[in-house]
Motif scaffolding. Structure first.
Motif, mmCIF file in Angstrom:
data_model
loop_
_atom_site.group_PDB
_atom_site.id
_atom_site.type_symbol
_atom_site.label_atom_id
_atom_site.label_comp_id
_atom_site.label_asym_id
_atom_site.label_seq_id
_atom_site.Cartn_x
_atom_site.Cartn_y
_atom_site.Cartn_z
ATOM 1 N N VAL A 178 -20.763 -91.021 -29.567
ATOM 2 C CA VAL A 178 -19.458 -91.505 -29.094
ATOM 3 C C VAL A 178 -18.621 -91.968 -30.287
ATOM 4 C CG1 VAL A 178 -18.298 -93.241 -27.681
ATOM 5 C CG2 VAL A 178 -20.413 -92.159 -26.862
ATOM 6 N N VAL A 219 -19.847 -93.443 -20.198
ATOM 7 C CA VAL A 219 -20.616 -92.216 -20.420
ATOM 8 C C VAL A 219 -21.991 -92.365 -19.804
ATOM 9 C CG1 VAL A 219 -19.430 -91.563 -22.553
ATOM 10 C CG2 VAL A 219 -21.442 -93.075 -22.646
ATOM 11 N N ALA A 242 -16.796 -88.088 -20.733
ATOM 12 C CA ALA A 242 -16.499 -89.516 -20.648
ATOM 13 C C ALA A 242 -15.340 -89.771 -19.697
ATOM 14 C CB ALA A 242 -16.172 -90.053 -22.029
#
Length: 678
Positions: free
Chosen positions: A605, A596, A673
């Motif tokens: 996350v 990311v 991502a």
């Protein structure tokens, strides 16, 4: 207070030996620390508690002895002849600060002859701890010891316009006191001035320019009542502790001013001659009304645990100089010399003292009792302490008061603080912990970890104050003892050490993990600080102490700290957990490498991974962070280990693959991502 026993006997008949009398006073609450022999006579050194200023005199002590022995009390009764001149025609008194001087009385005596006082007076002054000076000054000091009323004698002819003005000092004003020291005054100090300049620091010490000397022919005698808070503030700021200030700081009976003037006038006339001018100038803008307290005899007996008839209670109180009226209750009028008597319980204590504590029979308590227990707050605080101690920290207790700190903004300021270092109520616990670390570090201790649970105070714009409990900790160096097989540098505490302690607290107390959001917080490093949240509510702060604050507290190396809201944490405390059997089925472990942007926080996350994993997730943790080729600039790789388990079946690869796919889709959609093979 030094009390010559022979002087005491002038006002009350005492047949007891000094040792027996000292024991009697001590058992009644006036502790006699020592019986000294001064000028070949016994002298009591008494410890007078701050609530009994009436005992800071020989007469006050004699009144106490009279009450305890039930003998006649004979206070001095001044008698003298006044001349034709009137004090009111010779002097003028103006009070410009009635709050700090509610009463000021004065007399003028003319044609005195200054010289040494009689030898027996000098002897008594020495026994009382004072130095004989001359007959005029000795008369004022004698009455101070005898009645407890400080007085001052001015050279009448050196008072400009013969006008005494009681006012606040002006900024920059100076006065040279009778000890020869020049004092710088400020507006918070009360002074006695004439028409031109200050001539005395009110309630503390007179001025050198107007003191009585061998040339003095006429004197103006001062007897006043001052605000104890004002005198204490002035005394502490100037570093002056005198017999006068010691008494005024504790309260002097306002009814004494004219009585004491008459007594000192009598002694002055006897020792220095002269003419006592007729009348007293008594300026009294304040009112000193007595008050009454209702005493219930049955309540007194209940609290004391002994049966004392109401007539005997009334007798005890009357002996102390209180006026008692009988009825269903005893109505007691409290004189101005007993400021400590404010409620019924105070009178019950007086009854117990005079009855004799040793006369109260020993009796075990009776009745039903319940088992004691800690308060919910106390029990929760104990849990917090145990957890933080298990993390390697030591608990400390620091002062609630502190100085104004540069990064703390507005703090609650005390109105009558003792020193600038103790002038504010603390707003956070962290600064106090940093002081502890700085103090220990300056003495060679490098590895320090401390915590505190205490009250903090938050001021608001509407002048209200929020008082709450807070939990704080601070660490620097290593929390592990040096050993041969562990390099100290590898065990140095960092941000994540402090973060781990916070997570341990939440895990043990709340059962859920908090979230950390990077933020700029005053006193912390701009990039290494975060706010702590749970359920979208901010519950604390954490970070590395800034370089500026480290320098202020003289901290070693890097120091980390966190602070949590006690009530917010306690309100989320989990209840008793129901037993859950361990799963009989095996776990499935997968690793996932998430790429990311560096701007995406780890916490975000993790939240998405948890959401995608669903109810089969048992545990998830970050085990590696990587930046650099072959990753694109501005990106990072977060490697997670994810453990899945079911309580009722063995999981199949297809199920786990589906959960991993859902996690990846969620991350790709929400934070753009990508994923690497692990």
């Amino acid at each position: 207070m030094l009390v010559p026993v022979e002087w005491l006997r002038e006002f009350v008949d005492v047949d007891l030996a000094p040792e027996a009398l000292a024991n009697l006073l001590t058992m009644a609450g006036l502790e006699v620390d020592e019986i000294a022999v001064l000028e070949n006579e016994p002298v009591f050194s008494t410890y007078v508690t701050p609530n009994r200023p009436d005992l800071l005199s020989v007469v006050g002590t004699a009144r106490e002895v009279s009450a305890l022995l039930n003998t006649e009390f004979r206070p001095p009764s001044p008698k003298f002849l006044e001349g034709k001149s009137r004090t009111a025609d010779l002097a003028k008194i103006t009070i410009e600060s009635p709050v700090n001087c509610p009463r000021y009385s004065a007399r003028v005596i003319t044609n005195v002859k200054v010289g040494p006082s009689p030898s027996w007076i000098q002897k008594r002054l020495i026994q009382g701890g004072l130095r004989p000076i001359n007959n005029i000054v000795d008369a004022t000091n004698y009455v101070l010891l005898e009645l407890g009323q400080p007085l001052h004698a001015f050279d009448y002819d050196l008072i400009a316009n013969h006008h005494i003005i009681v006012r606040q000092a002006r900024a920059g004003e100076k006065i040279t006191t009778i000890d020869g020291e020049e004092r710088l005054l400020d507006e918070a100090m009360l002074v006695i001035a004439d028409a031109e300049r200050p001539v005395a620091i009110a309630g503390v010490m007179g001025g050198l320019e107007t003191e009585v000397s061998a040339k003095t022919k006429n004197v103006l005698l001062e007897s006043a009542h001052f605000n104890p808070v004002s005198i204490r503030r002035t005394s502490k700021k100037l570093g002056m502790n005198t017999e006068a200030s010691y008494r005024f700081e504790r309260y002097v009976d306002p009814a004494l001013t004219t009585y004491a003037l008459d007594r000192v006038a009598q002694l002055t006339a006897e020792w220095a001659g002269g003419e006592i001018c007729a009348g007293i100038i008594d300026v009294c803008p304040g009112k000193f009304a007595t008050h009454t307290i209702e005493l219930r005899p049955e309540r007194a007996n209940l609290l004391l645990g002994v049966e004392i008839p109401s007539d005997q209670m009334a007798d005890y109180l009357s002996r102390l100089g209180l006026e008692v009226k009988h009825g269903k209750t005893l109505t007691v009028t409290i004189p101005t010399f007993r400021p400590d008597l404010r409620r019924e319980a105070d009178l019950i204590e007086e009854v117990g003292r005079l009855h004799g504590y040793d006369a109260i029979p020993e009796k075990l308590p009776e009745g039903e009792t319940i088992q004691g227990s800690d308060s919910p707050q106390g029990a929760f605080a104990s849990q917090v302490s145990e957890i933080l101690i298990s993390c390697g920290l030591q608990e400390v207790l620091t002062h609630t008061l502190s100085a104004q700190l540069p990064h703390e903004g507005d703090m609650v300021t005390l109105k009558n603080f003792i020193s600038e270092d103790l002038s504010r109520l603390r707003k956070h616990l962290i600064p106090n912990l940093l002081s502890v670390i700085g103090y220990n570090a300056s003495r060679g201790i490098r590895d320090i970890g401390v915590f505190e649970i205490g009250r903090v105070f938050e001021p608001h714009d509407d002048d209200t104050i929020t008082e709450r409990l807070s939990i704080a900790a601070s660490i620097t160096g290593s929390l592990w003892e040096n050993t041969w097989n562990i390099d100290r540098d590898s065990s140095i505490a960092d941000f994540f050490t402090a973060k781990g302690m916070v997570e341990t607290l939440f895990d043990r107390l709340v059962g859920r993990e908090p979230s950390f959001k990077q933020a700029e917080i005053a006193g912390f490093h701009p990039k290494r600080a975060a706010e702590i949240y749970i359920d979208d509510a901010k519950v604390g702060i954490i970070g590395e102490v800034s370089a500026e604050i480290s320098e202020h507290f003289d901290l070693p190396d890097r120091t980390y700290a966190f602070e949590l809201d006690f009530d917010e944490l306690m309100s989320r405390q989990r209840g008793a957990e129901a037993y859950k059997p361990l799963s009989k089925f095996p776990a499935v472990t997968r690793d996932l490498a998430v790429v990311v942007s560096e701007e995406i926080e780890y916490q975000r996350v993790k939240e998405l991974l948890v959401e995608g994993a669903g109810d089969l997730l048992e545990r998830l943790w970050l085990f590696d962070v990587y930046k650099g080729p072959p990753l694109a600039p501005g990106h990072k790789n977060l490697a997670f280990r994810i453990v899945f388990r079911s309580a009722d079946r063995t999981l199949r690869d297809e199920e786990i693959d589906g959960r991993i796919t859902r996690m990846k889709e969620l991350l790709a959609r929400e934070v753009a991502a990508s994923f690497r093979e692990t």
